[in-house]
Design an enzyme around this catalytic site. Structure first.
Site, PDB file in Angstrom:
ATOM      1  N   THR A  18      45.157  49.503  41.172  1.00 45.42           N
ATOM      2  CA  THR A  18      44.536  50.626  41.794  1.00 45.42           C
ATOM      3  C   THR A  18      45.235  51.646  42.041  1.00 45.42           C
ATOM      4  O   THR A  18      44.905  52.814  42.009  1.00 45.42           O
ATOM      5  CB  THR A  18      43.727  50.063  42.985  1.00 45.42           C
ATOM      6  OG1 THR A  18      43.065  48.765  42.598  1.00 45.42           O
ATOM      7  CG2 THR A  18      42.616  51.163  43.523  1.00 45.42           C
ATOM      8  N   SER A  63      46.105  43.536  37.984  1.00 47.99           N
ATOM      9  CA  SER A  63      47.155  42.379  38.108  1.00 47.99           C
ATOM     10  C   SER A  63      46.197  40.977  37.916  1.00 47.99           C
ATOM     11  O   SER A  63      47.096  39.979  37.785  1.00 47.99           O
ATOM     12  CB  SER A  63      47.952  42.400  39.524  1.00 47.99           C
ATOM     13  OG  SER A  63      46.710  42.149  40.341  1.00 47.99           O
ATOM     14  N   SER A  64      45.036  40.973  37.490  1.00 48.65           N
ATOM     15  CA  SER A  64      44.579  39.744  37.260  1.00 48.65           C
ATOM     16  C   SER A  64      44.914  39.215  35.942  1.00 48.65           C
ATOM     17  O   SER A  64      44.756  38.316  35.654  1.00 48.65           O
ATOM     18  CB  SER A  64      43.172  40.021  37.371  1.00 48.65           C
ATOM     19  OG  SER A  64      42.697  40.181  38.732  1.00 48.65           O
ATOM     20  N   ASP A  95      45.869  42.209  43.807  1.00 46.41           N
ATOM     21  CA  ASP A  95      45.429  40.636  43.572  1.00 46.41           C
ATOM     22  C   ASP A  95      46.306  39.409  43.408  1.00 46.41           C
ATOM     23  O   ASP A  95      46.118  38.461  43.971  1.00 46.41           O
ATOM     24  CB  ASP A  95      44.355  40.790  42.289  1.00 46.41           C
ATOM     25  CG  ASP A  95      42.843  41.341  42.718  1.00 46.41           C
ATOM     26  OD1 ASP A  95      42.728  41.924  44.051  1.00 46.41           O
ATOM     27  OD2 ASP A  95      42.233  41.824  41.704  1.00 46.41           O
ATOM     28  N   THR A 170      50.549  36.104  51.203  1.00 48.97           N
ATOM     29  CA  THR A 170      49.364  35.718  50.480  1.00 48.97           C
ATOM     30  C   THR A 170      48.105  36.722  50.758  1.00 48.97           C
ATOM     31  O   THR A 170      48.203  37.461  51.618  1.00 48.97           O
ATOM     32  CB  THR A 170      48.445  34.469  51.201  1.00 48.97           C
ATOM     33  OG1 THR A 170      49.311  33.436  51.134  1.00 48.97           O
ATOM     34  CG2 THR A 170      47.115  34.027  50.592  1.00 48.97           C
ATOM     35  N   CYS A 282      46.157  25.748  54.342  1.00 49.88           N
ATOM     36  CA  CYS A 282      46.091  26.633  55.623  1.00 49.88           C
ATOM     37  C   CYS A 282      46.780  27.685  55.258  1.00 49.88           C
ATOM     38  O   CYS A 282      47.984  27.662  54.613  1.00 49.88           O
ATOM     39  CB  CYS A 282      46.504  25.842  56.679  1.00 49.88           C
ATOM     40  SG  CYS A 282      45.409  24.536  57.219  1.00 49.88           S
TER      41      CYS A 282
HETATM   42  N1  ASP Z   1      42.079  44.497  40.824  1.00 49.18           N
HETATM   43  C1  ASP Z   1      43.362  45.198  41.313  1.00 49.18           C
HETATM   44  C2  ASP Z   1      44.676  44.594  40.622  1.00 49.18           C
HETATM   45  O1  ASP Z   1      44.950  43.752  41.405  1.00 49.18           O
HETATM   46  C3  ASP Z   1      43.285  45.411  42.439  1.00 49.18           C
HETATM   47  C4  ASP Z   1      44.506  46.257  43.171  1.00 49.18           C
HETATM   48  O2  ASP Z   1      45.193  46.887  42.366  1.00 49.18           O
HETATM   49  O3  ASP Z   1      44.590  46.155  44.342  1.00 49.18           O
HETATM   50  O4  ASP Z   1      45.263  44.963  39.829  1.00 49.18           O
END
Ligand code: ASP
Length: 346
Positions: A18, A63-64, A95, A170, A282
């Site tokens: 983003t 990043s997914s 992510d 995390t 946790c």
């Molecule tokens: N889906 C986006 C990513 O991880 C969210 C972000 O950029 O924070 O690439």
């Protein structure tokens, strides 16, 4: 300022996410913005007396879609540019940022310069964006030196107002600007009017030559326990062809069901050579095998306790240690040793 007066050189590596997106005026969709024109987009950058260069990944990714092959690419870019720059800022989607930062911490041995990951929850061209502050502060942190030595010579994540050790983080919030937690390690710095570095929490430089490790082994998986987990779920996970290590995400302080089918399945897999690493679900606190009856058997059959390591860090550490080709006994020993500040052993 003339180029000979500029003392600090930084490299910004943009991988996607983003933070580097802007609304396309024609289509209205979010598209990566062109860092070639960053000084036009953010003229304030000219106020820094640093030389800033940019390197964009191609293709840029959400990043997914991050994969270990990208981690390797990133580590190789830092290796190739290491002597030319004083610090690195990595713009990355939030992510999976904790995974990439963890991986880089293991891959970059003897790191004596900052590698500061940042990103944002809102794109840069949104009026309320968090990207601008995150980006500018990450630059300042990466450039920060004392007696010619980087103040934060480690892989870290800066988000909102917190600087955290990368392999301790995390992502825990999908909406708040404060998206990350470092549940088991204090902040490296807190940012308000001042950047307050917590020097006692920051790794000390060792001034040795950077050694980059890129031989990761991907035969690692994660099994998250849940009440009612079935024998077929456990058995099919353990039957994954070529599997070398399993991260067992356990309850509380490392607890698991005591059903004999469960313990027997794990015991047989360990006898057949599988490494099983016990990491708690946790977000804070540590695995303590034997504290409760529900973890006694895990200890008896040879499950290895991961103390307070995060799942993200455990995954990266296993890929790194197995990839390095260490003998199994050494891997087991290092899994219970903090090698990059990734766990607390009391
Ligand atoms: N889906 C986006 C990513 O991880 C969210 C972000 O950029 O924070 O690439």
């Amino acid at each position: 300022m003339t180029s000979s007066e500029i003392k600090t050189h930084l490299l910004i590596i943009y991988t996607g996410g983003t933070i580097g997106m802007m609304k396309d005026p024609v289509s209205g969709a979010l598209v990566p913005f062109d860092f070639e024109h960053i000084y036009d987009q953010m003229p304030i950058l000219k106020n820094f007396d640093f030389k800033i260069d940019f390197h964009s990944f191609n293709p840029l990714i959400d990043s997914s879609n991050m994969k270990p092959s990208f981690w390797i690419q990133l580590a190789e870019i830092i290796e190739a540019k290491y002597e030319l720059y004083d610090g690195f800022v990595v713009l990355h989607g939030s992510d999976t940022m904790a995974y990439t930062a963890s991986a880089l911490s293991f891959m970059l041995e003897n790191l004596n310069k900052p590698v500061v990951f940042t990103g944002s929850q809102l794109p840069m061209d949104v009026i309320r964006t968090d990207g601008r502050e995150n980006f500018l502060t990450a630059i300042e942190i990466a450039a920060s030196k004392e007696d010619e030595t980087s103040v934060v010579p480690e892989v870290c994540i800066f988000f909102e107002n917190q600087l955290m050790r990368g392999n301790r983080t995390t992502k825990f919030n999908a909406e708040r600007f404060n998206a990350f937690v470092s549940g088991n390690y204090p902040l490296l710095a807190e940012v308000g009017i001042h950047i307050r570095y917590q020097k006692n929490n920051i790794l000390k430089p060792n001034f040795k030559k950077l050694k980059v490790h890129t031989k990761l082994d991907f035969n690692v998986t994660i099994l998250k326990l849940f009440p009612g987990i079935s024998e077929s779920v456990v058995k099919s996970t353990l039957a994954i062809p070529g599997l070398k290590a399993l991260i067992l995400e356990t309850f509380g302080s490392g607890n698991a069901p005591t059903d004999s089918w469960f313990i027997n399945c794990l015991e047989e897999a360990i006898k057949n050579g599988l490494i099983i690493y016990n990491v708690t679900q946790c977000k804070s606190g540590s695995v303590d095998i034997g504290k409760y009856e529900t973890s006694l058997d895990l200890g008896r059959i040879g499950v290895i306790g991961g103390y307070d390591i995060t799942t993200e860090s455990a995954l990266a550490k296993l890929m790194y240690l197995i990839g390095e080709g260490y003998p199994k006994e050494r891997v087991l020993e290092l899994l219970q040793t903090s090698i990059r500040g990734e766990m607390t052993i009391e």
